[in-house]
Design an enzyme around this catalytic site. Structure first.
Site, PDB file in Angstrom:
ATOM      1  N   ARG A 161      -0.082   1.498   7.645  1.00 59.22           N
ATOM      2  CA  ARG A 161       1.110   2.232   7.218  1.00 59.22           C
ATOM      3  C   ARG A 161       0.774   3.708   7.289  1.00 59.22           C
ATOM      4  O   ARG A 161       0.090   4.250   6.407  1.00 59.22           O
ATOM      5  CB  ARG A 161       1.450   1.820   5.782  1.00 59.22           C
ATOM      6  CG  ARG A 161       2.869   2.136   5.339  1.00 59.22           C
ATOM      7  CD  ARG A 161       2.987   2.011   3.836  1.00 59.22           C
ATOM      8  NE  ARG A 161       2.284   3.101   3.194  1.00 59.22           N
ATOM      9  CZ  ARG A 161       1.690   3.039   1.995  1.00 59.22           C
ATOM     10  NH1 ARG A 161       1.712   1.932   1.307  1.00 59.22           N
ATOM     11  NH2 ARG A 161       1.077   4.094   1.494  1.00 59.22           N
ATOM     12  N   TYR A 184      -4.040   8.216  -3.265  1.00 63.33           N
ATOM     13  CA  TYR A 184      -4.888   7.035  -3.132  1.00 63.33           C
ATOM     14  C   TYR A 184      -5.583   6.849  -1.782  1.00 63.33           C
ATOM     15  O   TYR A 184      -6.250   5.862  -1.570  1.00 63.33           O
ATOM     16  CB  TYR A 184      -4.095   5.766  -3.484  1.00 63.33           C
ATOM     17  CG  TYR A 184      -2.779   5.622  -2.729  1.00 63.33           C
ATOM     18  CD1 TYR A 184      -2.750   5.117  -1.438  1.00 63.33           C
ATOM     19  CD2 TYR A 184      -1.574   5.993  -3.325  1.00 63.33           C
ATOM     20  CE1 TYR A 184      -1.559   4.987  -0.748  1.00 63.33           C
ATOM     21  CE2 TYR A 184      -0.368   5.863  -2.644  1.00 63.33           C
ATOM     22  CZ  TYR A 184      -0.373   5.360  -1.358  1.00 63.33           C
ATOM     23  OH  TYR A 184       0.802   5.235  -0.686  1.00 63.33           O
ATOM     24  N   HIS A 189       4.195   5.106   1.194  1.00 65.13           N
ATOM     25  CA  HIS A 189       4.914   3.857   0.938  1.00 65.13           C
ATOM     26  C   HIS A 189       6.418   4.022   1.175  1.00 65.13           C
ATOM     27  O   HIS A 189       7.046   3.254   1.898  1.00 65.13           O
ATOM     28  CB  HIS A 189       4.637   3.422  -0.502  1.00 65.13           C
ATOM     29  CG  HIS A 189       5.530   2.343  -0.999  1.00 65.13           C
ATOM     30  ND1 HIS A 189       5.562   1.096  -0.429  1.00 65.13           N
ATOM     31  CD2 HIS A 189       6.446   2.327  -2.008  1.00 65.13           C
ATOM     32  CE1 HIS A 189       6.458   0.348  -1.069  1.00 65.13           C
ATOM     33  NE2 HIS A 189       6.998   1.068  -2.026  1.00 65.13           N
TER      34      HIS A 189
END
Ligand SMILES: Cc1ncc(C[n+]2csc(CCOP(=O)(O)OP(=O)(O)O)c2C)c(N)n1
Ligand SMILES: Cc1ncc(C[n+]2csc(CCOP(=O)(O)OP(=O)(O)O)c2C)c(N)n1
Ligand SMILES: [Mg+2]
Ligand SMILES: [Mg+2]
Lengths: 377, 334, 377, 334
Positions: free
Chosen positions: C271, C284, C275
């Site tokens: 990805r 993160y 998100h």
């Protein structure tokens, strides 16, 4: 040409993040259930252990018979017998240290008893009186669990908590073949593997979930093959071979205790009786099938081995039988006494402190009972 | 049409007959659940269906309730009419997400393009000596979920009629089957098409002038018994059997309460945030000036369902109902 | 000696019912993700297919960029981008016949668009207006699914129903790596295998579930290793290699259509964006990781291969770009128009017929809106 | 004790502070959930906890809600105090069976031997423009489940106090956090121990004599606004913030309604079988002869939560509350 045909033909440059983190090979179960009794491996079995298992199996068989009899006498609301599965039940209890925890499913009162819980307390729930009877902390046995597979995440959480606290505790959780289809089974095994929690999952594949045979439950080569999908070892064992179940579970417990993480053990066994006393097994299976399993009875297998090795004299047999009868007689006697229950208990353990609403309801029932006693109703 | 003698039948038999007739009438009706095939269900409600219609029409599923309901959603998407059996009330909980987030909403999420004609049969309630997790009254959960119809029969004829209506509905219907009435018998003529009731209509089971008992499912016979007993106390009680919790038949209920001026809601489910709260509130909203007393509730206690040996203390019985009737401020009137 | 050490050493007599019903070996995934581009296998790839994939990837990338831009302009409530995952999205749509069904997760609007759904309709839900926009029956695309993994049993049920009706229909269901941890994943795969339903499960392992990396999600050697536990083949593929994903999915679809049952395909991808537009990925993960994946970009990999084989001239590139721009311009133009919604719709589709209660509530809102219009409020 | 200036803080900050203080005070408090560690939660409520207390104390779990709650049960069995975060209301549904069949009952099933001090944080409700499944008001499900405490803060101070109280409770507590108040600010002194409220007490947020608005969570500010607006119409409204739905503070609520004689229950949750039915019913049971009008309800419609562009029509607003107040039969009085 298909992917399958091309296997090994290409050497691709994998995507950057790709790295197999675990070698799957050691996680896969053997092709056939592991056995000890009647095989070469039996030579290494500890005679003391065999004697102990024998005594427990005989006792367990008697316990199952007695509990079933109690349903006929209306002393138990229902009893799901583990007749024929005693090797698993007993081994599950025996492989644990005192500090370990057992998480039984609703069928596993025998394992609970084998762990040391008073049989009357183990049967409290099935008797129809106060819920789960025994104090879970006394023998470190979780309450009997009826909603299938829901006890598995509990075992994982407890084992994880123990590990976080630095305690050397293993949890062994029991579930049926049917229970492996539930989402909770999946989630529990995944959490256990990710957390490397010291848990052993024992699946008793007894061929049926009530009436539903294994073939309608799963298309997997074996239930033990599910383990690799979580990254834990899967072991397949003959569930009627008490020595084999004991060995495989012991190794799994040792592995977990040593920090190696969880193991999934599938024990292939058979539910000789109906699902419960309320069930009619003739509706979904033939006697011939049950008969083939009687030939492979856990007590029979062990007796054969012990006899061949001269470990089973009449005295040992008799002692086991006597011990079993003592258990049965005691159980019979105590279960035949009417339980005395206090309806007020209904309100006392819903919360640490009853809510005002419950206090009102409690008072209402109190008044009703008092009125009843005084005959005003 | 042949004339068939009106014979006594059990509620379980009527349910079986409803399934059979629905399956015979419409090949898109499929039954699925745990043990519904070969065994015929733990309550034998699906007895004989697999044999008659084949295992593809009456299917023993793997043991996974979310999977059962979730696959039923997919089957309904493809034009089938799945009838799902949840083995016991508490064992429907694993399917809760599928129920609330999909079953109840798919029609709405798709502006009506993808209706889900799924029937969810849930044996519910206590009184059969079941051990824990086998006697929950879970109707409050379903009632609070828009998009579901919720029905519950109290008679043999209604069991047939409501189940047929549920299967015929283009919407999901939760059919709450009172376990302890499975073996109750009524004279019933299965050939009588009158027995198919439309969903959403309550019925007055007993007329009376003093007060209305509003009830449903397993508590209906108890209320009728209480009404009989009440005659001795001089009360002439009306008993309304809701039959359908969603939609709710405000018309029938309000009319009754306006006539009697007093009402007690009776159900097994816990009282707090249970069906009785809703019923009492809406009756009060609609009949306030006709009420001589607050609408009272006789319900299970707000505790986890008790063990077999104590359940009689929990279940609303005749005495508790009469006690409530006695508290309907009769003095105030006279 | 432990069970593991004894492997192969014993030849036990298995319990009566025991028979491995499936050979596990062919169900296990290869050790590394299957690749086509840049490998010998590429020689067999159909040039027409590569051109088609290329056009779709370019279009898909542009679509993702445009949709993300629309969030900044407040025209979309939220957008979960599939930038970097276009190979999976596009291949999932292209491998299906018209009569087949696609079950997208919330991230898969690109697959929905590639299947032929109008992008504005595909984005209706994310725009914040009427729910799932497109008519599921028009292109046989299930509504976008937000509760993770819950669409998987739907796909199984639909495929099963089609098979029961004798229709030659395959369902392809998409889910993320995180979604594989949900109970519904487990139950869906098990039902599919037991029923031999014609379903293909495509797991896009993009490394993260929001902030949670794969290592915290599973300890399995690969997600594809879960397949054997259900008795279905597991396939591992480089999810950024459009030709490989297309081939593996095509084979799985063919297998399913031929009555061979379900397949689990794990596509290893990444990805690239956060998100959703609302997420801050810097909390993160580090940029360096993202960068390594940009080197392994699906469009880049395909361009390299096509260039090497002389399949990519300027004209082809330009045509793809033009097509993508047309899509983007149209999307922009139409999404920039205010949606008109009728609040009365709120009541019209809860049931086939509104309940009396809903009719009352509908009347209430109608009255309020009328009063609002007349300015009496 | 140092004196700290009272500074504005958001509800999210107060919740974070509550978690931090609880974790610092008691090493058995563990936080677990999806994205609660490194990311600090999608609403940042667990921000900084993993860093301060380590990943074993604030743990990113695999993505499986039943697994999260189920393992929390096991952790609690071993003496820990797990605080579980469900990412959004609708994503708590997969954990429903664990919640109802275990969390709510373990104490009872074991005669008090195995209490489960688990806190379940559920961001709930609408008003933030969330797409479907992100705005459910699921309190009715929890209220109907005996064995659970259910609390919901409406102010920054209560957010701190109720969460601390929940974690300190030896019973499972569902803490419903109103998403749209996460960023609401109040002057608040985190060092003031007064901010820890006992569970079970409602509070009168605004005194008034004309009628009582009974409400909680996200609807409290709306009711206060409505009360202000009502002054123009000549109504002096009292606003009761329940804070705790279970146990229910009958005392405070009934006292208020007895004073005012009129009441409206206001919440976002659907009306049918929602919290308002219970509240209206119990208020009526207790205050019947003080009531000048039936207790009315202003609630969300009985529909799946609507899409962002339509949610303003669904949410109870000032106008709808005032409309209800107007229907409280004022003529009857004068
Ligand atoms: C969640 C749930 N669903 C259904 C049931 C009802 N039920 C009780 S036992 C049983 C079969 C269990 O089969 P298995 O897991 O193989 O265990 P076994 O009975 O063979 O020991 C079923 C369906 C239940 N207890 N829990
Ligand atoms: C049942 C459920 N739990 C939680 C969420 C919230 N949520 C939305 S996306 C997401 C992460 C999904 O990760 P993955 O499955 O890997 O898909 P990806 O986002 O990577 O495409 C989470 C936790 C949800 N949508 N549904
Ligand atoms: Mg079994
Ligand atoms: Mg992902």
């Amino acid at each position: 040409m298909t992917v399958m045909e091309q296997r090994g033909a290409y050497r691709p440059t994998p995507p950057p993040a790709w790295q197999p983190r675990t070698d799957p090979a050691p996680l896969l179960p053997d092709a056939e259930p592991y056995r000890v009794l009647g095989t070469e491996a039996a030579a290494q079995a500890d005679p003391e252990l065999l004697r102990r298992l024998y005594a427990q199996l005989v006792r367990g068989r008697r316990y199952n018979a007695q509990a079933t009899a109690l349903t006929k006498q209306g002393r138990l609301a229902v009893y799901p017998s583990s007749t024929g599965q005693e090797a698993c039940e007993v081994a599950a209890a025996l492989v644990l240290e005192e500090r370990d925890w057992l998480f039984p499913s609703y069928r596993d009162t025998l394992a609970v008893v084998a762990r040391g819980v008073d049989p009357v307390e183990a049967l409290t729930l099935l008797r129809g009186d106060w819920h789960t009877g025994y104090d879970p902390y006394e023998h470190r046995v979780a309450p009997l669990c009826t909603p299938l597979a829901t006890q598995l995440p509990h075992a994982v959480g407890l084992a994880h908590a123990a590990r976080l606290k630095g305690d050397d505790v293993v949890a062994l959780a029991m579930v049926g073949d049917g229970g492996t289809s539930e989402g909770d089974f999946h989630e529990a095994l995944n959490f256990a593997a990710v957390w490397q929690a010291p848990v052993v999952f024992l699946v008793q594949n007894n061929g049926f979930a009530i009436s539903v045979p294994l073939a309608k439950q799963t298309a997997a080569p074996s239930l033990a093959h599910k383990a690799v999908g979580y990254g834990m070892p899967g072991r397949l064992v003959d569930g009627n071979d008490a020595a084999a179940v004991h060995q495989v579970l012991s190794e799994a417990v040792r592995h977990a205790r040593a920090g190696g993480g969880p193991t999934l053990v599938e024990a292939v066994t058979y539910r000789v009786e109906a699902h419960t006393n309320a069930d009619d097994a003739t509706r979904y299976r033939v006697d011939a099938e049950v008969e083939t399993w009687r030939e492979h009875d856990p007590i029979l297998l062990l007796e054969r081995e012990m006899t061949a090795r001269g470990l089973l004299d009449d005295e040992t047999r008799q002692a086991a039988r006597d011990d079993a009868e003592t258990l049965a007689a005691d159980l019979r006697a105590r279960m035949n006494q009417d339980a005395t229950l206090d309806p007020m208990d209904l309100f006392d353990h819903v919360y640490a402190e009853p809510t005002p609403q419950l206090r009102e309801q409690r008072a209402q029932l109190r008044a009703e009972l008092d009125a009843e006693k005084e005959g005003t109703h | 049409m042949t004339t068939v003698a009106v014979k006594p039948a059990t509620m379980a038999q009527a349910l079986t007959r409803a399934l059979r007739d629905a399956m015979a009438a419409d090949p898109s009706v499929h039954v699925l659940g745990e043990d519904v095939g070969t065994l015929g269900g733990v309550f034998r409600v699906t007895d004989g269906l697999a044999k008659e219609f084949g295992e593809d029409r009456c299917t023993d599923t793997p043991l996974a309730e979310a999977g059962i309901l979730g696959t039923a959603v997919g089957m309904a998407m493809y034009g089938l009419r799945p009838v799902v059996e949840m083995q016991f009330d508490a064992f429907a909980y694993p399917a809760f997400e599928q129920l609330v987030s999909h079953v109840a909403r798919m029609r709405n999420r798709t502006r009506g393009r993808m209706p889900l004609p799924i029937t969810i049969r849930v044996p519910y309630g206590g009184g059969i000596g079941g051990v824990e997790h086998h006697s929950d009254s879970s109707e409050a959960y379903y009632m609070a979920t828009p998009g579901l119809h919720v029905v519950t029969p109290a008679t043999v004829a209604d069991a047939y009629g409501l189940l047929r209506a549920a299967i015929a509905s283009d919407d999901p219907v939760v059919v709450l089957e009172p376990k302890r009435l499975y073996w109750s018998k009524d004279a019933w003529n299965p050939e009588d098409p009158q027995t198919v009731e439309p969903i959403g209509r309550a019925v007055v089971r007993r007329s009376g002038r003093s007060a209305t008992l509003i009830t449903y499912g397993p508590s209906v016979p108890v209320c009728l018994e209480a009404a009989e007993a009440a005659r001795a106390e001089g009360w002439d009680l009306e008993v309304v059997d809701l039959r359908s919790l969603v939609p709710f038949d405000d018309e029938t209920v309000s009319a009754s309460v306006r006539r009697t001026g007093r009402a007690v809601v009776v159900h097994e489910s816990g009282s707090f945030a249970g069906p009785g709260g809703e019923i009492a509130a809406r009756v009060t909203e609609r009949c306030f000036h006709h009420l001589e007393a607050p609408v009272l509730r006789v319900a299970g206690f707000d505790i986890p369902y008790p063990p077999p040996m104590l359940e009689r203390h929990h279940l609303p019985g005749v005495d508790r109902i009469l006690d409530a009737v006695a508290r309907l401020q009769w003095e105030a009137e006279s």
